[in-house]
Design a protein around this motif. Structure first.
Motif, PDB file in Angstrom:
ATOM      1  N   PHE A  59       0.846  -1.187   0.000  1.00 50.03           N
ATOM      2  CA  PHE A  59       0.000   0.000   0.000  1.00 50.03           C
ATOM      3  C   PHE A  59       0.878   1.233   0.000  1.00 50.03           C
ATOM      4  O   PHE A  59       2.030   1.201   0.411  1.00 50.03           O
ATOM      5  CB  PHE A  59      -0.998  -0.014   1.162  1.00 50.03           C
ATOM      6  CG  PHE A  59      -0.402   0.007   2.540  1.00 50.03           C
ATOM      7  CD1 PHE A  59      -0.294   1.194   3.240  1.00 50.03           C
ATOM      8  CD2 PHE A  59       0.001  -1.163   3.155  1.00 50.03           C
ATOM      9  CE1 PHE A  59       0.216   1.215   4.528  1.00 50.03           C
ATOM     10  CE2 PHE A  59       0.500  -1.151   4.447  1.00 50.03           C
ATOM     11  CZ  PHE A  59       0.612   0.043   5.134  1.00 50.03           C
ATOM     12  N   TRP A  79      -6.729   1.204   7.997  1.00 48.36           N
ATOM     13  CA  TRP A  79      -7.373   1.618   6.761  1.00 48.36           C
ATOM     14  C   TRP A  79      -6.260   2.036   5.819  1.00 48.36           C
ATOM     15  O   TRP A  79      -5.494   2.962   6.114  1.00 48.36           O
ATOM     16  CB  TRP A  79      -8.309   2.793   6.994  1.00 48.36           C
ATOM     17  CG  TRP A  79      -9.450   2.516   7.943  1.00 48.36           C
ATOM     18  CD1 TRP A  79      -9.726   1.361   8.618  1.00 48.36           C
ATOM     19  CD2 TRP A  79     -10.454   3.447   8.327  1.00 48.36           C
ATOM     20  NE1 TRP A  79     -10.841   1.503   9.392  1.00 48.36           N
ATOM     21  CE2 TRP A  79     -11.318   2.784   9.240  1.00 48.36           C
ATOM     22  CE3 TRP A  79     -10.710   4.766   7.991  1.00 48.36           C
ATOM     23  CZ2 TRP A  79     -12.417   3.408   9.804  1.00 48.36           C
ATOM     24  CZ3 TRP A  79     -11.808   5.379   8.567  1.00 48.36           C
ATOM     25  CH2 TRP A  79     -12.652   4.715   9.456  1.00 48.36           C
ATOM     26  N   LYS A  81      -4.688   2.216   1.479  1.00 47.10           N
ATOM     27  CA  LYS A  81      -4.964   2.262   0.041  1.00 47.10           C
ATOM     28  C   LYS A  81      -4.060   1.248  -0.639  1.00 47.10           C
ATOM     29  O   LYS A  81      -2.853   1.240  -0.403  1.00 47.10           O
ATOM     30  CB  LYS A  81      -4.685   3.654  -0.520  1.00 47.10           C
ATOM     31  CG  LYS A  81      -5.615   4.715  -0.003  1.00 47.10           C
ATOM     32  CD  LYS A  81      -5.259   6.071  -0.575  1.00 47.10           C
ATOM     33  CE  LYS A  81      -6.172   7.118   0.041  1.00 47.10           C
ATOM     34  NZ  LYS A  81      -5.877   8.451  -0.470  1.00 47.10           N
ATOM     35  N   GLY A  85      -7.907   0.008  -4.651  1.00 44.17           N
ATOM     36  CA  GLY A  85      -8.794   0.892  -3.903  1.00 44.17           C
ATOM     37  C   GLY A  85      -8.440   0.944  -2.430  1.00 44.17           C
ATOM     38  O   GLY A  85      -7.297   0.731  -2.042  1.00 44.17           O
ATOM     39  N   ASN A  86      -9.446   1.201  -1.612  1.00 44.76           N
ATOM     40  CA  ASN A  86      -9.255   1.310  -0.165  1.00 44.76           C
ATOM     41  C   ASN A  86      -9.622  -0.005   0.515  1.00 44.76           C
ATOM     42  O   ASN A  86     -10.568  -0.676   0.109  1.00 44.76           O
ATOM     43  CB  ASN A  86     -10.108   2.435   0.407  1.00 44.76           C
ATOM     44  CG  ASN A  86      -9.710   3.773  -0.173  1.00 44.76           C
ATOM     45  OD1 ASN A  86      -8.541   4.057  -0.347  1.00 44.76           O
ATOM     46  ND2 ASN A  86     -10.694   4.608  -0.472  1.00 44.76           N
TER      47      ASN A  86
END
Length: 134
Positions: A59, A79, A81, A85-86
């Motif tokens: 990420f 959380w 990326k 996407g996320n």
């Protein structure tokens, strides 16, 4: 291990012999956070930062993370990326090492912050303040 310290921190992360940078900071005092894997609310530090971890599921960019205030700093949620996407990652289960000694077991239950170095003060999980030096 740096979660919970008032000063921003930079880490070198090595994944499959490749180095990445991670810069983060604890943004606020510890607060209760619901963690089903730990059967209820636990005190957790919230940190956020940036990184450039490569790889198939690496990420990059900004991230948010929560770690419990115990000395092990168990990661509770992140959380991030990734290339598609996320993603939200949550702790699904946790078991302490059954082979640990009683001394290390009692240490693990303490929520006292550890010291990284002389330049950073831990944020106390009990009082939600930064301890002052004697």
């Amino acid at each position: 291990m740096a979660a919970g310290y008032a000063e921003p921190y930079a880490l070198n992360v090595f994944i499959e012999n490749e180095q990445a940078d991670l810069d983060a900071a604890t943004k606020e005092p510890a607060k209760p956070r619901g963690v089903p894997a730990l059967e209820g609310d636990v005190m957790a530090w919230f940190s956020e930062g940036t990184t450039n971890i490569k790889g198939p599921f690496g990420f990059s960019g900004g991230f948010k993370s929560w770690f419990n205030t115990a000395p092990e700093r168990v990661p509770l949620e992140a959380w991030v990326k990734i290339f598609v996407g996320n993603v939200k990652i949550k702790l699904q289960s946790y078991q302490r090492n059954p082979y640990s000694s009683s001394e290390s077991t009692s240490r693990k239950t303490s929520s006292e912050p550890i010291s990284l170095d002389n330049d950073s003060e831990p944020i106390s999980p009990d009082t939600n303040t930064t301890p002052t030096s004697p």
